[in-house]
Scaffold this active site. Structure first.
Site, PDB file in Angstrom:
ATOM      1  N   GLY A  12       0.771  -1.231   0.000  1.00 51.63           N
ATOM      2  CA  GLY A  12       0.000   0.000   0.000  1.00 51.63           C
ATOM      3  C   GLY A  12       0.807   1.290   0.000  1.00 51.63           C
ATOM      4  O   GLY A  12       1.698   1.497  -0.834  1.00 51.63           O
ATOM      5  N   ASP A  31       8.957  -3.963   7.491  1.00 55.03           N
ATOM      6  CA  ASP A  31       7.608  -4.524   7.583  1.00 55.03           C
ATOM      7  C   ASP A  31       7.681  -5.793   8.425  1.00 55.03           C
ATOM      8  O   ASP A  31       8.727  -6.426   8.520  1.00 55.03           O
ATOM      9  CB  ASP A  31       7.043  -4.851   6.193  1.00 55.03           C
ATOM     10  N   TYR A 146      -9.792   1.804  15.433  1.00 61.75           N
ATOM     11  CA  TYR A 146      -8.980   2.502  14.435  1.00 61.75           C
ATOM     12  C   TYR A 146      -9.111   4.012  14.622  1.00 61.75           C
ATOM     13  O   TYR A 146      -8.118   4.747  14.624  1.00 61.75           O
ATOM     14  CB  TYR A 146      -9.457   2.084  13.040  1.00 61.75           C
ATOM     15  N   PRO A 182      -4.520  -2.561  -0.236  1.00 63.09           N
ATOM     16  CA  PRO A 182      -5.159  -3.775   0.300  1.00 63.09           C
ATOM     17  C   PRO A 182      -6.015  -3.503   1.536  1.00 63.09           C
ATOM     18  O   PRO A 182      -7.050  -4.141   1.722  1.00 63.09           O
ATOM     19  CB  PRO A 182      -3.961  -4.675   0.619  1.00 63.09           C
ATOM     20  N   MET A 183      -5.621  -2.523   2.389  1.00 63.11           N
ATOM     21  CA  MET A 183      -6.396  -2.243   3.599  1.00 63.11           C
ATOM     22  C   MET A 183      -7.831  -1.836   3.276  1.00 63.11           C
ATOM     23  O   MET A 183      -8.768  -2.195   3.986  1.00 63.11           O
ATOM     24  CB  MET A 183      -5.726  -1.137   4.422  1.00 63.11           C
TER      25      MET A 183
END
Ligand SMILES: NC(=O)c1ccc[n+]([C@@H]2O[C@H](COP(=O)([O-])OP(=O)(O)OC[C@H]3O[C@@H](n4cnc5c(N)ncnc54)[C@H](O)[C@@H]3O)[C@@H](O)[C@H]2O)c1
Length: 241
Positions: A12, A31, A146, A182-183
């Site tokens: 991302g 990562d 979040y 992707p998130m």
């Protein structure tokens, strides 16, 4: 060439930032996903480090690797983060809340602290870029952990910025809207949710990761020499609606 640590570099936004910086920076790509990170090649100007940003020793190893490989650190773009599966706030499992805050907020603290300590001990100026969200400022519903963590990231960045300003270390927070990574892929692909969300976006489309990377590049650069403690939305106008 400046040396920049990029976390979340396997996917991302972090991947886009690392790719954008590759031509004229030395990049320490970090990562926790070893297989995804390993898909990128190590080069003379790029070193890969598998590390979990919630682990204090692993975070210190990232900075130590940057020093060993490239002689020091000049900047950070901290993109590692997670978002929990959508759930109403009152049904939020405590462990999910704790884990989300752990990765997004505590991880941001550990990485900023380690890079800032290195910069201060060497007397180097530097630029630290955190990735918050539009949800650092507003709520949307369905992702309480979040949202709370991203509010914390904004205040963490401001706190570091104020304390470090007289050392030549700048700290800023980017607030992306929804970015095609992707998130957020499930949201973007959802025929019900996506149009409803786009009604909130004056520009009328989702962001590309490169559009966030361009702002990170600016904040890292001397062109942003008088910007610290700022929150820069990259949201297609969402927060202005
Ligand atoms: N995609 C969006 O719409 C959007 C919007 C606003 C903010 N953001 C933020 O941007 C940042 C990057 O998100 P993205 O969309 O690129 O997500 P992504 O899922 O594509 O990439 C996140 C990366 O972080 C890594 N990561 C997760 N936990 C980690 C840990 N503990 N230690 C090290 N690495 C870890 C993952 O392995 C992954 O490679 C996140 O902080 C996210 O909250 C994303």
């Amino acid at each position: 060439m400046k040396v920049v640590i990029v976390t979340g570099a396997a996917s991302g936004i972090g991947h886009a930032v690392a790719a954008d910086l590759a031509s004229d920076h030395r990049v320490v790509a970090v990562d926790s996903d070893e297989s995804a990170l390993g898909a990128a090649a190590s080069t003379a100007a790029r070193v890969l480090v598998v590390a979990d940003v919630t682990d204090e020793q692993q975070v210190q190893r990232v900075v130590d690797t940057a020093v060993a490989e490239f002689g020091g650190v000049d900047g950070l773009v901290h993109c590692a983060g997670i978002e929990e599966a959508a759930v109403p706030a009152i049904d939020m499992p405590a462990e999910v809340f704790r884990h989300t805050v752990d990765v997004n907020l505590y991880g941001s603290f550990l990485v900023c602290r380690a890079v800032a300590a290195h910069l201060r001990s060497t007397g180097r100026p530097g630029s630290l870029v955190l990735i918050g969200s539009i949800l650092s400022q507003v709520a949307w519903g369905g992702n309480l952990a979040y949202t709370a963590s991203k509010g914390g990231v904004l205040q963490l960045g401001r706190g570091f910025a104020v304390e470090l300003a007289d050392t030549g270390i700048r700290v800023n927070v980017i607030g992306p809207g929804i970015v095609a990574t992707p998130m957020s892929q499930a949201t973007i692909d959802d025929p019900q949710r996506a149009p409803r969300i786009l009604e909130r976006v004056p520009i009328g489309r989702f962001a590309e990761p490169a559009e966030v990377a361009a702002v990170a590049r600016f904040l890292l650069s001397d062109a942003a020499s008088y910007i610290t403690g700022a929150f820069l939305p990259v949201d297609g106008g969402w927060l202005s609606l």
